[in-house]
Design a protein around this motif. Structure first.
Motif, mmCIF file in Angstrom:
data_model
loop_
_atom_site.group_PDB
_atom_site.id
_atom_site.type_symbol
_atom_site.label_atom_id
_atom_site.label_comp_id
_atom_site.label_asym_id
_atom_site.label_seq_id
_atom_site.Cartn_x
_atom_site.Cartn_y
_atom_site.Cartn_z
ATOM 1 N N ILE A 316 0.850 -1.191 0.000
ATOM 2 C CA ILE A 316 0.000 0.000 0.000
ATOM 3 C C ILE A 316 0.887 1.242 0.000
ATOM 4 O O ILE A 316 1.847 1.313 0.769
ATOM 5 N N ARG A 321 -1.514 4.771 3.815
ATOM 6 C CA ARG A 321 -1.651 3.874 4.967
ATOM 7 C C ARG A 321 -2.327 4.496 6.184
ATOM 8 O O ARG A 321 -3.171 3.864 6.812
ATOM 9 N N LEU A 324 -6.339 4.469 5.701
ATOM 10 C CA LEU A 324 -6.948 3.315 5.039
ATOM 11 C C LEU A 324 -8.422 3.126 5.387
ATOM 12 O O LEU A 324 -9.219 2.734 4.541
ATOM 13 N N THR A 363 1.564 -7.373 2.179
ATOM 14 C CA THR A 363 0.536 -6.614 2.894
ATOM 15 C C THR A 363 -0.266 -7.589 3.730
ATOM 16 O O THR A 363 -0.711 -8.624 3.236
#
Length: 379
Positions: A316, A321, A324, A363
């Motif tokens: 990401i 981040r 999110l 991730t």
């Protein structure tokens, strides 16, 4: 880094930490470790076991260099304590190795007067606090969306029904070219209605909960994914079969996990030329978890069941981040930006915590969930 070799030393705990001292140190929630002059671990308290992910009996047979690399800031701190012979405190320390990772830790080192060269370390891990702070922010955002959903449901749905009905009538009475436009109007109206319905799920209605086998939920999600949007992706399942049931709502847990797997699949599809074959790993484990307060009665609940959805995609973007779980944030051209916000809201309704760890090539979304406990009212 290979397997640690046993260190030929006797733990100092029986001599230096006995009786009431041991009881007091074991009652502390903070990890406490005594490191000798040769960096052999002489003593650890109970809280150090989950912090390092190893038992006390194992830890006291190791050197600190078996756990952390030699360039870890922890060794510089201990050198300063030994050189200056007084307490040293360092904030925002990262402890990272193949065995563990803790970010933003405050470490306090102090000399052990009775044993020259030895240092007693205490670790204050504020990562859980930051996670809970983010959860409160996500829930506040969800409440804002809930209020917006109520307005939209009242102010938008009724006019949309009229527009859709008119478009249906036009479709039956116009030529072929105009009929396509009438169908387009209906499709767009349906899309808007679906969006409003999704936002309505942010409402504060209580959820019905019962014991749920999380592995059956994950298996159902995997089958759905492999029969559709993730047909070309390899799945790995790493489950702890001894886990107790989750105290939750099966349908909502399916919705959350299906959305997380779909996000992972879309990230993998966005980079089809990557060298590594696309993979999604589903994991469950039992860990000490995060304790949270339920509010009114100041009751604290443990979240020991951990569910992980991990992919080997591009990661990401760093600027995304921190945001999110904010509603309407999306990097997709056709996305609504409600998927992760809704996931955060549902997990929060379960009394759980959701967090994301991301870097290029990896991730991972982690769900900390409550389990069925003795005395729980079950239907």
């Amino acid at each position: 880094m290979g397997q640690p070799s046993p260190v030929p030393h006797e733990p100092c705990a029986p001599d230096n930490v006995t009786g009431n001292g041991r009881v007091i140190l074991d009652s502390l929630a903070l990890p406490v470790v005594v490191v000798r002059a040769d960096n052999a671990i002489g003593y650890v308290n109970s809280a150090a076991e989950p912090f390092f992910g190893m038992s006390r009996a194992h830890l006291v047979q190791m050197r600190l260099t078996d756990i952390l690399p030699g360039d870890s800031p922890l060794f510089l701190l201990m050198e300063q304590v030994r050189a200056e012979d007084h307490t040293v405190v360092e904030h925002e320390v990262t402890l990272e190795s193949p065995r563990l990772r803790h970010d933003g830790v405050t470490v306090q080192g102090a000399p052990v007067m009775e044993e020259p060269g030895s240092v007693v370390l205490t670790f204050h891990d504020f990562s859980a606090v930051r996670v809970l702070d983010r959860q409160l922010t996500f829930r506040s955002a969800a409440r804002s969306v809930a209020g917006m959903a109520a307005i939209l449901a009242h102010e938008v749905k009724n006019p949309l029904s009229g527009i859709r009905g008119a478009a249906q009538l036009l479709e039956t009475s116009v030529g072929e070219a105009d009929r396509e436009l009438a169908v387009l109007i209906q499709d767009e109206v349906n899309r808007i209605r679906d969006l409003v319905d999704r936002m309505d799920m942010f409402s504060d209605r209580p959820i019905e909960r019962r014991p749920v086998n999380i592995h059956r939920v994950l298996e159902h999600v995997r089958r759905l994914a492999q029969q559709g949007f993730a047909a070309d992706i390899r799945f790995h399942e790493v489950y702890d079969p001894s886990l107790p049931p989750v105290w939750g709502n099966r349908d909502q847990l399916v919705q959350v996990l299906l959305n997380l797997v779909k996000n992972a699949a879309e990230a993998l599809h966005a980079n089809p030329d990557d060298a590594a074959p696309p993979e999604i790993t589903l994991t469950t484990s039992y860990r000490p978890g995060i304790w949270v307060s339920t509010g009114a009665g100041s009751q604290r609940v443990q979240l020991p069941l951990l569910v992980s959805v991990r992919d080997n995609g591009p990661g990401i973007p760093e600027n995304i981040r921190p945001h999110l779980f904010e509603p309407f944030l999306t990097t997709k051209t056709t996305g609504s930006g409600l998927g992760l916000a809704l996931a955060g809201k549902i997990v929060g309704d379960h009394g759980g915590v959701i967090e994301v760890e991301s870097q290029p090539g990896r991730t991972e979304v982690l769900l900390h969930l409550p389990v069925v406990t003795e005395g729980r009212d079950t239907p």
